[in-house]
Design a protein around this motif. Structure first.
Motif, PDB file in Angstrom:
ATOM      1  N   GLN A  10      82.560 -30.510  23.523  1.00  0.00           N
ATOM      2  CA  GLN A  10      81.598 -29.912  24.452  1.00  0.00           C
ATOM      3  C   GLN A  10      80.243 -29.715  23.779  1.00  0.00           C
ATOM      4  O   GLN A  10      79.190 -29.943  24.389  1.00  0.00           O
ATOM      5  CB  GLN A  10      82.116 -28.562  24.960  1.00  0.00           C
ATOM      6  CG  GLN A  10      83.190 -28.660  26.014  1.00  0.00           C
ATOM      7  CD  GLN A  10      83.612 -27.288  26.509  1.00  0.00           C
ATOM      8  OE1 GLN A  10      84.141 -26.477  25.741  1.00  0.00           O
ATOM      9  NE2 GLN A  10      83.386 -27.014  27.777  1.00  0.00           N
ATOM     10  N   LYS A  11      80.270 -29.294  22.524  1.00  0.00           N
ATOM     11  CA  LYS A  11      79.014 -29.101  21.787  1.00  0.00           C
ATOM     12  C   LYS A  11      78.281 -30.435  21.618  1.00  0.00           C
ATOM     13  O   LYS A  11      77.044 -30.488  21.675  1.00  0.00           O
ATOM     14  CB  LYS A  11      79.315 -28.485  20.417  1.00  0.00           C
ATOM     15  CG  LYS A  11      78.072 -28.238  19.548  1.00  0.00           C
ATOM     16  CD  LYS A  11      77.102 -27.280  20.201  1.00  0.00           C
ATOM     17  CE  LYS A  11      76.082 -26.725  19.210  1.00  0.00           C
ATOM     18  NZ  LYS A  11      75.269 -27.763  18.551  1.00  0.00           N
ATOM     19  N   PHE A  12      79.022 -31.513  21.433  1.00  0.00           N
ATOM     20  CA  PHE A  12      78.390 -32.828  21.336  1.00  0.00           C
ATOM     21  C   PHE A  12      77.660 -33.159  22.638  1.00  0.00           C
ATOM     22  O   PHE A  12      76.494 -33.576  22.618  1.00  0.00           O
ATOM     23  CB  PHE A  12      79.425 -33.903  21.028  1.00  0.00           C
ATOM     24  CG  PHE A  12      78.843 -35.288  20.959  1.00  0.00           C
ATOM     25  CD1 PHE A  12      78.230 -35.742  19.802  1.00  0.00           C
ATOM     26  CD2 PHE A  12      78.890 -36.130  22.068  1.00  0.00           C
ATOM     27  CE1 PHE A  12      77.669 -37.018  19.741  1.00  0.00           C
ATOM     28  CE2 PHE A  12      78.335 -37.404  22.021  1.00  0.00           C
ATOM     29  CZ  PHE A  12      77.722 -37.839  20.852  1.00  0.00           C
ATOM     30  N   ILE A  13      78.321 -32.951  23.779  1.00  0.00           N
ATOM     31  CA  ILE A  13      77.675 -33.211  25.069  1.00  0.00           C
ATOM     32  C   ILE A  13      76.455 -32.311  25.237  1.00  0.00           C
ATOM     33  O   ILE A  13      75.389 -32.751  25.701  1.00  0.00           O
ATOM     34  CB  ILE A  13      78.683 -33.010  26.216  1.00  0.00           C
ATOM     35  CG1 ILE A  13      79.812 -34.047  26.118  1.00  0.00           C
ATOM     36  CG2 ILE A  13      77.983 -33.106  27.573  1.00  0.00           C
ATOM     37  CD1 ILE A  13      80.937 -33.828  27.116  1.00  0.00           C
ATOM     38  N   TYR A  14      76.588 -31.056  24.861  1.00  0.00           N
ATOM     39  CA  TYR A  14      75.491 -30.092  24.936  1.00  0.00           C
ATOM     40  C   TYR A  14      74.280 -30.607  24.151  1.00  0.00           C
ATOM     41  O   TYR A  14      73.135 -30.485  24.603  1.00  0.00           O
ATOM     42  CB  TYR A  14      75.973 -28.759  24.371  1.00  0.00           C
ATOM     43  CG  TYR A  14      74.973 -27.633  24.374  1.00  0.00           C
ATOM     44  CD1 TYR A  14      74.965 -26.692  25.406  1.00  0.00           C
ATOM     45  CD2 TYR A  14      74.062 -27.474  23.333  1.00  0.00           C
ATOM     46  CE1 TYR A  14      74.060 -25.645  25.408  1.00  0.00           C
ATOM     47  CE2 TYR A  14      73.154 -26.434  23.323  1.00  0.00           C
ATOM     48  CZ  TYR A  14      73.156 -25.517  24.358  1.00  0.00           C
ATOM     49  OH  TYR A  14      72.249 -24.472  24.353  1.00  0.00           O
ATOM     50  N   ASP A  15      74.526 -31.196  22.990  1.00  0.00           N
ATOM     51  CA  ASP A  15      73.436 -31.644  22.127  1.00  0.00           C
ATOM     52  C   ASP A  15      72.760 -32.912  22.622  1.00  0.00           C
ATOM     53  O   ASP A  15      71.549 -33.084  22.430  1.00  0.00           O
ATOM     54  CB  ASP A  15      73.948 -31.869  20.702  1.00  0.00           C
ATOM     55  CG  ASP A  15      74.234 -30.571  19.962  1.00  0.00           C
ATOM     56  OD1 ASP A  15      73.693 -29.527  20.374  1.00  0.00           O
ATOM     57  OD2 ASP A  15      74.992 -30.605  18.979  1.00  0.00           O
ATOM     58  N   VAL A  16      73.500 -33.836  23.247  1.00  0.00           N
ATOM     59  CA  VAL A  16      72.919 -35.134  23.599  1.00  0.00           C
ATOM     60  C   VAL A  16      72.503 -35.239  25.063  1.00  0.00           C
ATOM     61  O   VAL A  16      71.678 -36.095  25.409  1.00  0.00           O
ATOM     62  CB  VAL A  16      73.871 -36.303  23.260  1.00  0.00           C
ATOM     63  CG1 VAL A  16      74.260 -36.266  21.801  1.00  0.00           C
ATOM     64  CG2 VAL A  16      75.096 -36.316  24.148  1.00  0.00           C
ATOM     65  N   PHE A  17      73.043 -34.404  25.920  1.00  0.00           N
ATOM     66  CA  PHE A  17      72.778 -34.496  27.359  1.00  0.00           C
ATOM     67  C   PHE A  17      71.282 -34.387  27.650  1.00  0.00           C
ATOM     68  O   PHE A  17      70.605 -33.522  27.089  1.00  0.00           O
ATOM     69  CB  PHE A  17      73.531 -33.379  28.082  1.00  0.00           C
ATOM     70  CG  PHE A  17      73.460 -33.452  29.581  1.00  0.00           C
ATOM     71  CD1 PHE A  17      74.383 -34.190  30.286  1.00  0.00           C
ATOM     72  CD2 PHE A  17      72.460 -32.787  30.276  1.00  0.00           C
ATOM     73  CE1 PHE A  17      74.320 -34.262  31.674  1.00  0.00           C
ATOM     74  CE2 PHE A  17      72.383 -32.864  31.649  1.00  0.00           C
ATOM     75  CZ  PHE A  17      73.311 -33.600  32.349  1.00  0.00           C
ATOM     76  N   PRO A  18      70.707 -35.216  28.540  1.00  0.00           N
ATOM     77  CA  PRO A  18      71.341 -36.264  29.364  1.00  0.00           C
ATOM     78  C   PRO A  18      71.232 -37.674  28.756  1.00  0.00           C
ATOM     79  O   PRO A  18      71.457 -38.646  29.468  1.00  0.00           O
ATOM     80  CB  PRO A  18      70.530 -36.189  30.652  1.00  0.00           C
ATOM     81  CG  PRO A  18      69.133 -35.881  30.168  1.00  0.00           C
ATOM     82  CD  PRO A  18      69.311 -34.996  28.945  1.00  0.00           C
ATOM     83  N   GLN A  19      70.884 -37.762  27.481  1.00  0.00           N
ATOM     84  CA  GLN A  19      70.776 -39.076  26.852  1.00  0.00           C
ATOM     85  C   GLN A  19      72.166 -39.684  26.622  1.00  0.00           C
ATOM     86  O   GLN A  19      73.159 -38.983  26.598  1.00  0.00           O
ATOM     87  CB  GLN A  19      70.056 -38.963  25.500  1.00  0.00           C
ATOM     88  CG  GLN A  19      68.620 -38.444  25.589  1.00  0.00           C
ATOM     89  CD  GLN A  19      67.952 -38.482  24.231  1.00  0.00           C
ATOM     90  OE1 GLN A  19      67.522 -39.523  23.749  1.00  0.00           O
ATOM     91  NE2 GLN A  19      67.877 -37.313  23.613  1.00  0.00           N
ATOM     92  N   TYR A  20      72.174 -41.000  26.433  1.00  0.00           N
ATOM     93  CA  TYR A  20      73.363 -41.754  26.022  1.00  0.00           C
ATOM     94  C   TYR A  20      74.569 -41.483  26.931  1.00  0.00           C
ATOM     95  O   TYR A  20      75.604 -40.967  26.472  1.00  0.00           O
ATOM     96  CB  TYR A  20      73.703 -41.463  24.561  1.00  0.00           C
ATOM     97  CG  TYR A  20      72.497 -41.457  23.664  1.00  0.00           C
ATOM     98  CD1 TYR A  20      71.603 -42.544  23.660  1.00  0.00           C
ATOM     99  CD2 TYR A  20      72.219 -40.369  22.834  1.00  0.00           C
ATOM    100  CE1 TYR A  20      70.470 -42.540  22.841  1.00  0.00           C
ATOM    101  CE2 TYR A  20      71.102 -40.366  22.017  1.00  0.00           C
ATOM    102  CZ  TYR A  20      70.229 -41.437  22.033  1.00  0.00           C
ATOM    103  OH  TYR A  20      69.116 -41.443  21.230  1.00  0.00           O
ATOM    104  N   PRO A  21      74.447 -41.814  28.219  1.00  0.00           N
ATOM    105  CA  PRO A  21      75.557 -41.566  29.157  1.00  0.00           C
ATOM    106  C   PRO A  21      76.878 -42.177  28.707  1.00  0.00           C
ATOM    107  O   PRO A  21      77.951 -41.606  28.971  1.00  0.00           O
ATOM    108  CB  PRO A  21      75.059 -42.211  30.461  1.00  0.00           C
ATOM    109  CG  PRO A  21      73.565 -42.208  30.348  1.00  0.00           C
ATOM    110  CD  PRO A  21      73.281 -42.404  28.889  1.00  0.00           C
TER     111      PRO A  21
END
Length: 325
Positions: free
Chosen positions: A267-278
């Protein structure tokens, strides 16, 4: 059977410092290593193809302290390869890792050696790390729960993952046997190499003993620091390091508490990259699904967690990004 540490009152500590283009900072780092009150140390300097005059500074220190310093020069291969070269050259019973722009308090190693005396070789020592920019006198404390004793390395890992905290690698003092059990730094990773490496170390760690006096001073990363990169290549490597976490820890303990903590890592990974790199977000969501944890988990600060509870994780992220732009 006597503990092996009883055979050596002052075991040798190898301070391993990989260096790449740190001419502006490396003198201060070397001085902090040289003024340790614990005297039985060696300093392993690995220059990783610096082009800014760093190697000349290292040569200067080597010429002044040839009995204390081992100097290795190699073509640029990355921090993991340089660190592995340092480990190979080190003779110490204990290993102290140190980045070429960070600092140790003068009592750091001495305090941790005392704490580890009488412990098994599977114990590791830690201490507080503080963040600074210009001078350590103005360093800011990180109010983390990792600054305490832990009954096992896994317990410390779960603290990292559940609360999105970290230990700066220089905060540890590690017995060589733990390094050997963990294996080398992963030279295929371009980011979070230290986190992935110490994940393996801590899985072999029976106890974490905390030194409340010694300090590590972590210099604020610049925009070109590898840890600050958010390129697609860097984020792909970061996700791979988290996949390594999952693979290794589930071999050690496959339990709901571990899978819940891993879910928070992703979840932290998604938090860090969102909304890039779908495509990376989609892959991460698949990893979360495969963990098989239906329990709702929340990360981030109190406000974001509250938003997540009412709006859902992705909608909370969309709202956060909207107001940040």
């Amino acid at each position: 059977m006597l503990d092996t540490r009883s055979k050596s009152q002052d075991p040798l500590v190898s301070i391993i410092i990989p260096v790449y283009n740190k001419a502006a900072f490396v003198r201060e780092t070397l001085d902090s290593a040289l003024v340790q009150t614990y005297l039985n140390t060696e300093i392993i300097l690995v220059d990783d193809g610096s082009t800014d005059g760093s190697f000349e500074i290292l040569q200067e220190y080597y010429q002044k302290h040839p009995d204390k310093i081992v100097l290795i020069d190699q073509e640029n291969q990355g921090v993991s390869a340089a660190t592995n070269k340092g480990i190979q050259a080190a003779r110490g019973e204990y290993i102290q890792f140190l980045d070429a722009d960070d600092l140790l308090s003068s009592d750091k190693i001495a305090n941790q050696i005392k704490l580890l005396a009488g412990q098994s070789e599977s114990a590791i020592a830690s201490c507080e790390w503080k963040i600074f920019n210009d001078t350590p006198k103005q360093a800011q404390s990180m109010f983390y729960g990792v600054f305490q004793n832990f009954n096992s390395g896994l317990d410390l890992l779960l603290r990292f993952w559940n609360y999105q905290e970290m230990m700066q690698p220089a905060g540890y003092l590690t017995h060589r046997s733990l390094i050997e059990k963990a294996g080398p730094w992963d030279e295929s990773l371009t980011i979070n190499q230290d986190g992935e490496f110490f994940n393996r170390v801590l899985l072999h760690t029976d106890k974490v003993v905390y030194d409340s006096e010694g300090k590590v001073f972590y210099r604020t990363p610049g925009e070109f620091n590898v840890s600050q990169q958010k390129t697609e290549k860097a984020m792909t490597s970061l996700l791979e390091s988290y996949r390594c976490y999952e693979k290794d820890v589930l071999k050690f303990e496959d339990s709901p508490r571990v899978r819940i903590a891993l879910k928070k890592v992703y979840q932290k990974f998604i938090y860090d990259v969102f909304p890039q790199y779908p495509h990376l977000i989609k892959a991460t969501e698949s990893h979360i699904k495969n963990l098989g944890i239906s329990q709702k988990t929340y990360i981030g600060g109190p406000k974001f967690q509250t938003l997540s509870k009412f709006l859902g994780f992705k909608n909370a992220l969309r709202l956060k990004r909207f107001f940040n732009n």
